[in-house]
Write an enzyme that holds these catalytic residues in place. Structure first.
Site, PDB file in Angstrom:
ATOM      1  N   HIS A   1       2.667 -13.082   1.640  1.00 29.03           N
ATOM      2  CA  HIS A   1       1.694 -13.240   0.543  1.00 29.03           C
ATOM      3  C   HIS A   1       0.342 -12.663   0.953  1.00 29.03           C
ATOM      4  O   HIS A   1       0.005 -12.606   2.136  1.00 29.03           O
ATOM      5  CB  HIS A   1       1.587 -14.696   0.054  1.00 29.03           C
ATOM      6  CG  HIS A   1       0.922 -15.655   0.986  1.00 29.03           C
ATOM      7  ND1 HIS A   1       1.212 -16.998   1.004  1.00 29.03           N
ATOM      8  CD2 HIS A   1      -0.053 -15.496   1.928  1.00 29.03           C
ATOM      9  CE1 HIS A   1       0.460 -17.602   1.889  1.00 29.03           C
ATOM     10  NE2 HIS A   1      -0.320 -16.717   2.472  1.00 29.03           N
TER      11      HIS A   1
ATOM     12  N   ASN B   1       5.370 -15.234   4.581  1.00 22.21           N
ATOM     13  CA  ASN B   1       6.230 -14.741   3.500  1.00 22.21           C
ATOM     14  C   ASN B   1       5.625 -13.491   2.848  1.00 22.21           C
ATOM     15  O   ASN B   1       6.002 -13.125   1.753  1.00 22.21           O
ATOM     16  CB  ASN B   1       6.445 -15.841   2.449  1.00 22.21           C
ATOM     17  CG  ASN B   1       5.143 -16.271   1.787  1.00 22.21           C
ATOM     18  OD1 ASN B   1       4.083 -15.724   2.067  1.00 22.21           O
ATOM     19  ND2 ASN B   1       5.219 -17.239   0.889  1.00 22.21           N
TER      20      ASN B   1
ATOM     21  N   GLU C   1       2.173 -15.274  -4.110  1.00 18.90           N
ATOM     22  CA  GLU C   1       3.415 -15.601  -3.418  1.00 18.90           C
ATOM     23  C   GLU C   1       4.515 -14.611  -3.834  1.00 18.90           C
ATOM     24  O   GLU C   1       4.378 -13.937  -4.861  1.00 18.90           O
ATOM     25  CB  GLU C   1       3.839 -17.027  -3.776  1.00 18.90           C
ATOM     26  CG  GLU C   1       2.798 -18.102  -3.433  1.00 18.90           C
ATOM     27  CD  GLU C   1       2.716 -18.400  -1.926  1.00 18.90           C
ATOM     28  OE1 GLU C   1       3.016 -17.519  -1.106  1.00 18.90           O
ATOM     29  OE2 GLU C   1       2.320 -19.529  -1.590  1.00 18.90           O
TER      30      GLU C   1
ATOM     31  N   ASP D   1      -9.476 -17.054  -2.673  1.00 12.79           N
ATOM     32  CA  ASP D   1      -8.726 -18.156  -3.268  1.00 12.79           C
ATOM     33  C   ASP D   1      -9.335 -19.516  -2.936  1.00 12.79           C
ATOM     34  O   ASP D   1     -10.235 -19.618  -2.092  1.00 12.79           O
ATOM     35  CB  ASP D   1      -7.255 -18.099  -2.830  1.00 12.79           C
ATOM     36  CG  ASP D   1      -7.094 -17.722  -1.360  1.00 12.79           C
ATOM     37  OD1 ASP D   1      -8.046 -17.924  -0.592  1.00 12.79           O
ATOM     38  OD2 ASP D   1      -6.023 -17.222  -1.000  1.00 12.79           O
TER      39      ASP D   1
HETATM   40  C1  F6R Z   1      -6.523 -17.089   2.756  1.00 10.72           C
HETATM   41  C2  F6R Z   1      -5.414 -16.378   2.150  1.00 10.72           C
HETATM   42  C3  F6R Z   1      -4.055 -16.309   2.774  1.00 10.72           C
HETATM   43  C4  F6R Z   1      -4.076 -16.188   4.295  1.00 10.72           C
HETATM   44  C5  F6R Z   1      -2.660 -16.208   4.855  1.00 10.72           C
HETATM   45  C6  F6R Z   1      -2.637 -16.172   6.357  1.00 10.72           C
HETATM   46  O1  F6R Z   1      -7.679 -16.978   1.962  1.00 10.72           O
HETATM   47  O2  F6R Z   1      -5.595 -15.867   1.107  1.00 10.72           O
HETATM   48  O3  F6R Z   1      -3.362 -15.213   2.233  1.00 10.72           O
HETATM   49  O4  F6R Z   1      -4.725 -15.016   4.666  1.00 10.72           O
HETATM   50  O5  F6R Z   1      -1.994 -17.357   4.412  1.00 10.72           O
HETATM   51  O6  F6R Z   1      -3.174 -17.362   6.848  1.00 10.72           O
HETATM   52  P1  F6R Z   1      -3.481 -17.560   8.394  1.00 10.72           P
HETATM   53  O7  F6R Z   1      -4.530 -16.586   8.729  1.00 10.72           O
HETATM   54  O8  F6R Z   1      -3.960 -18.981   8.500  1.00 10.72           O
HETATM   55  O9  F6R Z   1      -2.208 -17.312   9.106  1.00 10.72           O
END
Ligand code: F6R
Length: 249
Positions: free
Chosen positions: A137, A135, A142, A67
Site C-alpha cells: 500500500h 502489502n 490498500e 493520511d
Molecule cells: C503512512 C502511510 C503508510 C506507511 C506504510 C509503511 O503515512 O501512509 O503507507 O508509509 O504503512 O509504514 P512503516 O514505515 O511504519 O513501515
C-alpha cells in the site's frame, strides 16, 4: 524509476534527508507531501538537524500529510497529527497555518475528505515522501483500491491493522478506518521519494519495481510516474537482483 540501495535504515535516512534538503534549498517555499510510520522517522531526525544547523528553514514550506486514522481523536498519542508534531513539527520553524493533515472528525469525515482533496488540487506537491506497506500500500491505498482514486475513507486491511498494532496496546484499539490521499493525488506530485527498509518490505519492493501495474499492488502504479526515486536498504532490496547500488530505468 531510480532505485538506490544503502546499507541500512540509517544510511537510507541520511540519503533521503539530503534529497529533501536539496529540494528545500532549491525552492524554499516548496509544497511537501509527508508520510508517517517508522520509515520516515530517521529522515525527519536528519531534517531537524539540518534546521538546527541553519542549513534549511521551513518558514515558507507548506506540507500535506498522506493520511490520518478515523475513530481516534487527533490528540490521541497514535494519531498522525500527534506523530507529526512529535517527530517533526515541534522541532522546526514551520508555521502552523502551513501544516495540512486530513481532519478525521467522524461526524462529517466525507465532507472533510472532499475539502482536503480540493485544497490539494490547488497546491500541487513539489515532492511527496512515501513509505510502503508490506502489502504494497501507499498512503492507505490498500490492495484493490482504484488507481484513479482521490481522497477517500478507507477500510484498513487486516494486515495493515496487525502491522500497526505495534503502536497500540492491542489490535482491538487499532482504528478500522482511515482518511487517505488517493493514488491520483499521490501521482499528481511533481516528484516522489519512496523509502523502505527491512526484509519484511522486500516482496512489496520487488513487486513495485518489477511487477505488473495492477490495483492489487498499489505501489506498482509508481512505475508510471515521470520522476520517482526509491531508496531502500540492503534487506528491502534483497529480491531486486541489483549488481550495483543503483538501478535506473
Ligand atoms: C503512512 C502511510 C503508510 C506507511 C506504510 C509503511 O503515512 O501512509 O503507507 O508509509 O504503512 O509504514 P512503516 O514505515 O511504519 O513501515
Amino acid at each position: 524509476m531510480r532505485v538506490y540501495k544503502y546499507k541500512d535504515y540509517d544510511e537510507v535516512s541520511k540519503a533521503a534527508a539530503n534529497f529533501v534538503i536539496r529540494e528545500i534549498i532549491k525552492k524554499p517555499n516548496m509544497i511537501l507531501g509527508l508520510a508517517t510510520g517508522t520509515s520516515p522517522i530517521g529522515l525527519y531526525k536528519n531534517l531537524i538537524k539540518a534546521y538546527e544547523n541553519e542549513i534549511i528553514s521551513f518558514k515558507e514550506v507548506k506540507t500535506f500529510n498522506l493520511d490520518e486514522y478515523v475513530g481516534i481523536d487527533k490528540n490521541h498519542p497514535q494519531s498522525y497529527y500527534s506523530f507529526m508534531h512529535q517527530y517533526l513539527f515541534d522541532h522546526i520553524d514551520i508555521l502552523p497555518e502551513n501544516i495540512n493533515i486530513p481532519s478525521n472528525d467522524e461526524n462529517n469525515v466525507e465532507e472533510l475528505a472532499e475539502q482536503y482533496n480540493k485544497k490539494m488540487f490547488g497546491n500541487q506537491r513539489d515532492l511527496q515522501i512515501l513509505g510502503i506497506g508490506k502489502n504494497a500500500h501507499i498512503g492507505f491505498n490498500e490492495p484493490g483500491s482504484q488507481l484513479g482514486s482521490q481522497t477517500f475513507i478507507v477500510k484498513l486491511d487486516e494486515q495493515t491493522r496487525i502491522d500497526n498494532s505495534r503502536f497500540f496496546n492491542s489490535l482491538d484499539e487499532v482504528p478500522k478506518l482511515a482518511i487517505t490521499m488517493g493514488i491520483r493525488n499521490i501521482m499528481y506530485s511533481k516528484k516522489i521519494l519512496l523509502i523502505a527498509s527491512g526484509e519484511s518490505k522486500a516482496e512489496a519492493v520487488f513487486k513495485m519495481v518489477y511487477g505488473e501495474v495492477t490495483d492489487d499492488v498499489p505501489a506498482s502504479i509508481l512505475q508510471l510516474h515521470p520522476d520517482i526515486t526509491i531508496m531502500v536498504d540492503e534487506a528491502a532490496a534483497s529480491k531486486l537482483k541489483m549488481d550495483s547500488n543503483q538501478l535506473i530505468f
